[in-house]
Design an enzyme around this catalytic site. Structure first.
Site, PDB file in Angstrom:
ATOM      1  N   CYS A 142      13.184  -5.234  40.597  1.00 26.44           N
ATOM      2  CA  CYS A 142      12.552  -3.918  40.534  1.00 26.44           C
ATOM      3  C   CYS A 142      13.542  -2.791  40.869  1.00 26.44           C
ATOM      4  O   CYS A 142      14.446  -2.538  40.100  1.00 26.44           O
ATOM      5  CB  CYS A 142      11.316  -3.869  41.427  1.00 26.44           C
ATOM      6  SG  CYS A 142      10.188  -2.507  40.981  1.00 26.44           S
ATOM      7  N   HIS A 235       7.775  -7.559  39.341  1.00 22.90           N
ATOM      8  CA  HIS A 235       7.631  -8.266  40.614  1.00 22.90           C
ATOM      9  C   HIS A 235       7.002  -9.641  40.385  1.00 22.90           C
ATOM     10  O   HIS A 235       5.847  -9.874  40.758  1.00 22.90           O
ATOM     11  CB  HIS A 235       6.759  -7.462  41.578  1.00 22.90           C
ATOM     12  CG  HIS A 235       7.453  -6.316  42.218  1.00 22.90           C
ATOM     13  ND1 HIS A 235       8.376  -6.476  43.240  1.00 22.90           N
ATOM     14  CD2 HIS A 235       7.368  -4.990  41.988  1.00 22.90           C
ATOM     15  CE1 HIS A 235       8.816  -5.293  43.622  1.00 22.90           C
ATOM     16  NE2 HIS A 235       8.230  -4.371  42.876  1.00 22.90           N
ATOM     17  N   GLU A 237       7.352 -12.230  41.961  1.00 22.53           N
ATOM     18  CA  GLU A 237       7.072 -12.910  43.232  1.00 22.53           C
ATOM     19  C   GLU A 237       5.753 -12.482  43.867  1.00 22.53           C
ATOM     20  O   GLU A 237       5.298 -13.094  44.841  1.00 22.53           O
ATOM     21  CB  GLU A 237       8.220 -12.642  44.222  1.00 22.53           C
ATOM     22  CG  GLU A 237       8.211 -11.279  44.898  1.00 22.53           C
ATOM     23  CD  GLU A 237       8.689 -10.135  44.028  1.00 22.53           C
ATOM     24  OE1 GLU A 237       8.665  -8.985  44.502  1.00 22.53           O
ATOM     25  OE2 GLU A 237       9.092 -10.388  42.864  1.00 22.53           O
TER      26      GLU A 237
END
Length: 301
Positions: A142, A235, A237
């Site tokens: 990001c 993102h 994760e």
């Protein structure tokens, strides 16, 4: 994959409860194996949440990983206790002489200001330059991806007319490149940002290869130098409820925020969000660890 961390790291117990194989330092010392050394520069405000998310993402290959957490010394974190940082984190000065198989640089909530205005920008540049000779492959997430595009290639970010917020479709390109091996033609990933690196500028840079892109969210995944540098605009994760927490946080602050795109069933914030990106996330981190860290790194660091 066994993740090696300190046994008293808060994420350790949570991962164990999720049946993820985590290993403390004492047990790891009795194994005749050279684990991968992965450094995580965590710039997110609530570091414990990001620790858990990234350790979970790294847990899906048979490769043993020894994780070291690092923070910048030029910024004081107000959302993570100093006791946690002092116990579980290191700085560049303390590990400058070491070499690592891989490094992950997280996002940061500073995208609304220019890179040069970020109080730890110079330290970030120093760390990225240090990694050139001390890390086999670096994964930028990001804001860190935007920072990497700017630092390495001079491609600046630009402000979006509205926050890019939700779960977006992406299309795979350059399928033969190992980083996207096993990806579906169309896959989903979360985004949460106010800025972007222009897709045209990324495509125009001869040093970058775009691997996945979205009509709505722009370039998602790119690599350089045969995978020594990897850039992820979103993102992957994130947990199921991360966007939900961000949405209600901004609502409670009275900030202008739209319902996350393609996230709640029927766009109803009262419904449980669908977790639609976990398999892709696992695949991305597994491919990165296998093809660009494990396969590329020397046995003797």
């Amino acid at each position: 994959m066994p993740i090696r961390t300190q046994s008293d790291l808060p994420a350790f117990g949570i991962l164990e409860n999720e049946n993820i194989f985590v290993m403390d330092e004492q047990r790891a010392m009795h194994q005749d194996i050279r684990p991968l050394q992965v450094l995580i520069l965590n710039n997110m405000p609530i570091k414990q949440d990001t620790e858990l998310q990234l350790l979970r993402a790294l847990s899906n290959t048979p490769i043993q990983v020894d994780v070291t957490f690092m923070n910048v010394k030029s910024h004081v974190s107000v959302n993570t206790p100093a006791s946690h940082l002092n116990k579980f984190y290191t700085t560049l000065d303390e590990i400058r002489a070491r070499k690592f198989d891989g490094m992950i640089v997280t996002g940061a909530p500073v995208e609304d200001i220019s890179f040069e205005e970020v109080d730890y920008w110079q330290e970030t540049c120093e760390i990225l330059d240090w990694a050139e000779s001390h890390v086999t492959s670096t994964l930028h997430i990001c804001w860190a991806a935007q920072a990497g595009y700017y630092h390495y290639y001079g491609i600046n970010k630009r402000k979006l007319s509205a926050k890019l917020f939700g779960v977006y479709e992406h299309k795979v390109a350059n399928r033969k490149i190992p980083l996207v091996r096993g990806f579906d033609d169309i896959f989903l990933a979360p985004h949460s940002r106010h800025t972007e690196t222009p897709a045209a500028a990324i495509h125009a840079c001869s040093e970058l290869t775009v691997l996945a892109e979205s009509e709505k969210a722009g370039v998602y995944l790119a690599i350089a130098e045969d995978g020594k540098k990897v850039f992820v605009a979103g993102h992957p994760e994130y947990d199921r409820y991360t966007l939900d927490n961000e949405y209600h946080r901004d609502l409670n602050k009275g900030l202008p925020i739209q319902i996350p795109y393609n996230y709640y069933p029927g766009d109803d914030p009262g419904c449980k969000p669908l977790l639609q990106w976990r398999s892709h996330s696992n695949n991305l981190y597994s491919n990165w660890l296998n093809y660009y860290v494990y396969q590329a790194t020397p046995y003797e660091l």
